[in-house]
Structures are given as structure tokens and as C-alpha cells.
Design a protein around this motif. Structure first.
Motif, PDB file in Angstrom:
ATOM      1  N   UNK A 176       0.819  -1.310  -0.181  1.00 64.25           N
ATOM      2  CA  UNK A 176       0.117  -0.029   0.045  1.00 64.25           C
ATOM      3  C   UNK A 176       0.796   1.565   0.147  1.00 64.25           C
ATOM      4  N   UNK A 177       0.529   2.191  -0.440  1.00 65.02           N
ATOM      5  CA  UNK A 177       0.663   3.324  -0.187  1.00 65.02           C
ATOM      6  C   UNK A 177       0.239   5.170  -0.898  1.00 65.02           C
ATOM      7  N   UNK A 178       0.259   5.674   0.677  1.00 61.92           N
ATOM      8  CA  UNK A 178      -0.624   6.783   1.405  1.00 61.92           C
ATOM      9  C   UNK A 178       0.653   7.989   0.342  1.00 61.92           C
ATOM     10  N   UNK A 179       0.167   8.743  -0.175  1.00 61.84           N
ATOM     11  CA  UNK A 179       0.372  10.381  -0.379  1.00 61.84           C
ATOM     12  C   UNK A 179      -0.819  10.897   0.227  1.00 61.84           C
ATOM     13  N   UNK A 180      -0.379  12.217   1.472  1.00 61.12           N
ATOM     14  CA  UNK A 180      -1.555  12.816   1.561  1.00 61.12           C
ATOM     15  C   UNK A 180      -1.723  14.387   1.299  1.00 61.12           C
ATOM     16  N   UNK A 181      -2.338  15.221   0.870  1.00 66.49           N
ATOM     17  CA  UNK A 181      -4.086  14.884   1.338  1.00 66.49           C
ATOM     18  C   UNK A 181      -4.775  14.087  -0.184  1.00 66.49           C
ATOM     19  N   UNK A 182      -4.948  13.155   0.261  1.00 67.31           N
ATOM     20  CA  UNK A 182      -6.133  11.839  -1.366  1.00 67.31           C
ATOM     21  C   UNK A 182      -5.667  11.122  -1.244  1.00 67.31           C
ATOM     22  N   UNK A 183      -4.178  11.241  -1.365  1.00 68.41           N
ATOM     23  CA  UNK A 183      -3.943  10.082  -2.560  1.00 68.41           C
ATOM     24  C   UNK A 183      -3.771   8.851  -2.035  1.00 68.41           C
ATOM     25  N   UNK A 184      -3.668   7.249  -2.042  1.00 72.17           N
ATOM     26  CA  UNK A 184      -3.766   5.982  -1.643  1.00 72.17           C
ATOM     27  C   UNK A 184      -3.752   4.466  -3.026  1.00 72.17           C
ATOM     28  N   UNK A 185      -2.978   4.353  -3.108  1.00 75.14           N
ATOM     29  CA  UNK A 185      -3.216   3.530  -3.546  1.00 75.14           C
ATOM     30  C   UNK A 185      -2.920   1.614  -2.372  1.00 75.14           C
ATOM     31  N   UNK A 186      -4.007   0.775  -3.142  1.00 79.03           N
ATOM     32  CA  UNK A 186      -3.308  -0.735  -2.867  1.00 79.03           C
ATOM     33  C   UNK A 186      -3.573  -2.053  -3.838  1.00 79.03           C
ATOM     34  N   UNK A 187      -2.032  -2.597  -3.440  1.00 74.63           N
ATOM     35  CA  UNK A 187      -1.951  -3.514  -4.926  1.00 74.63           C
ATOM     36  C   UNK A 187      -1.592  -4.940  -4.141  1.00 74.63           C
ATOM     37  N   UNK A 188      -3.218  -6.243  -5.006  1.00 78.95           N
ATOM     38  CA  UNK A 188      -2.564  -7.264  -4.191  1.00 78.95           C
ATOM     39  C   UNK A 188      -1.793  -7.761  -4.689  1.00 78.95           C
ATOM     40  N   UNK A 189      -0.979  -8.983  -4.657  1.00 82.02           N
ATOM     41  CA  UNK A 189      -0.214  -9.549  -4.994  1.00 82.02           C
ATOM     42  C   UNK A 189      -0.897 -10.722  -5.851  1.00 82.02           C
ATOM     43  N   UNK A 190       0.047 -11.481  -7.037  1.00 79.46           N
ATOM     44  CA  UNK A 190      -0.910 -11.888  -7.055  1.00 79.46           C
ATOM     45  C   UNK A 190      -0.780 -13.256  -6.526  1.00 79.46           C
ATOM     46  N   UNK A 191      -2.022 -14.456  -6.790  1.00 77.59           N
ATOM     47  CA  UNK A 191      -2.897 -14.543  -7.824  1.00 77.59           C
ATOM     48  C   UNK A 191      -4.550 -13.300  -8.030  1.00 77.59           C
ATOM     49  N   UNK A 192      -4.211 -12.528  -6.685  1.00 77.06           N
ATOM     50  CA  UNK A 192      -5.353 -11.685  -6.640  1.00 77.06           C
ATOM     51  C   UNK A 192      -5.573 -10.695  -7.782  1.00 77.06           C
TER      52      UNK A 192
END
Length: 223
Positions: free
Chosen positions: A77-93
Motif C-alpha cells: 500500500x501507498x498513501x500520500x496526503x492529501x487524498x492519494x492512496x494505492x493498494x496493490x494485491x499480490x498475485x494471484x489476486x
């Protein structure tokens, strides 16, 4: 997928919630809680969690998600405020969730689909804001101000995913460790945050929403 789309670190925690399985999309936290309803120790604990969330500029690390059926997935996961976010699921998801400061996109990389929600209509707007105040912005159901672990439960009663968000905070290490979302059926989804790093620069491309494309699972490049 329907359950995942409805739930969100926090998020917070973003946390922050929390998260793919802990994302609450869409919806808004319910009415404010009066400070007079809580003890001095409880108010101090809530304020400590609020201060931690407010002081985040960037936060990144790994997460482990446990679904109601016991299925475990993980990723970064990555968060940068204000307002930005990313969640990346590892394979096989094949799921990733991205907020660019205006929109929150739930993307299925296998199906090449993107579902977008205005950030302002989700509780993420509070977790990802520069000024987080749980006493002001949330209805707090319970606070357990223990020495080694502070637990704060917030009620979510509107939108498509009514339920309860429980934040778990380590006051000694001053970090959010996990959160649990409980839906109206009493089913729990828990996200644990691991190997977190605060204050380090994050590539801005992490927060770009690119529709109708998917990440190359092998190399991480766009195709």
C-alpha cells in the motif's frame, strides 16, 4: 468482489484504514460523538489516533488481509496526503484500489474493469485529509485506551456498506497496526499493516488512475 467494493485502511487508516477488504465505498461516517460521552482517558486515546493520522504525509508498506471466510490475501500500500492512496494485491489476486485525490477507483486487472467513486462521498476523505479529527467527524462506539494497544470502534450506518470500523493503534510505537470492518451481518474483514515506512517520497505515478488498462503482473509495467 461486491464485498470488497463496499469496504475500505482508512482509512486509515488510512488507514488507515482500512482497505481493499477494508474499504467502505461509498458512504459517510455517521453523526458526531460528544466528548462528554467519553472518559478523559478515552478522549486522550482518540485524540492520539487523530493526531497520528493527521501527521501522516506519506506512508507505505505491506498489508495482510483476512476475509470473513478466512481467505488471506496480501500486497503493498501507498498513501500520500492529501487524498492519494494505492493498494496493490499480490498475485494471484487481480485487484488494485487507487485514489488520485478526486476519485477512488476499484480496478480488476483480469477483467480490465474500473469502478470509480468520488472521494468526497467516501470515509476516505476523512482518513486521507490533512486534518483528521475522529471526535468531530465520526460516531465513536467504543474506546479501549490500553497501554500497549488503543482500540477505537466507529459506526458506519450509511451508504452501501453499513457496519463498524475498528482501528487498532500502538501508542508506544505510535503507529496504526490494523483495522477490522464488521458488516451488518457481523462478518469481519481485518487488514494488518506491516513493515510501514513514513515520510519517504512516493512515485506520483502510483496515484494515477489509468482506465481500460491493466498492470503486467510479471513486470509491473503498463500494457
Amino acid at each position: 468482489m461486491a464485498f470488497v467494493r463496499k469496504l475500505m485502511i482508512a482509512a486509515v487508516a488510512t488507514g488507515i484504514a482500512t482497505v481493499p477488504g477494508a474499504l467502505i465505498l461509498p458512504g459517510a461516517l455517521s453523526a458526531r460523538t460528544e466528548a462528554t460521552d467519553l472518559t478523559i482517558a478515552q478522549v486522550a486515546a482518540v485524540d492520539q489516533v487523530s493526531a497520528y493520522l493527521s501527521n501522516i504525509t506519506t506512508l507505505q508498506g505491506e498489508f495482510v488481509q483476512t476475509a470473513p471466510d478466512g481467505n488471506i490475501t496480501q500486497g503493498q500500500f501507498f498513501i500520500e496526503k492529501p487524498g492519494r492512496m494505492r493498494f496493490e494485491y499480490a498475485p494471484p489476486a487481480q485487484l488494485q484500489i487507487v485514489s488520485d485525490g478526486r476519485w477512488v477507483a476499484v480496478q480488476d486487472k483480469k477483467l480490465k474493469t474500473t469502478e470509480k467513486y468520488p472521494l468526497i462521498t467516501t470515509p476516505l476523505k476523512m482518513i486521507l485529509s490533512d486534518n483528521v479529527n475522529l471526535m468531530r467527524d465520526a460516531k465513536i462506539l467504543a474506546v479501549y485506551p490500553e497501554t500497549e494497544l488503543v482500540t477505537v470502534s466507529i459506526e458506519e450506518t450509511t451508504g452501501e456498506a453499513p457496519g463498524t470500523l475498528t482501528l487498532m493503534f500502538d501508542p508506544v510505537q505510535n503507529r496504526l497496526t490494523r483495522w477490522t470492518v464488521t458488516d451488518v451481518q457481523g462478518l469481519d474483514t481485518t487488514v494488518a499493516l506491516e513493515n510501514t515506512v513514513a515520510g519517504q517520497p512516493i512515485d506520483p505515478s502510483k496515484f494515477r488512475i489509468i482506465e481500460h488498462r491493466i498492470l503486467d503482473v510479471g513486470g509491473g509495467n503498463m500494457r
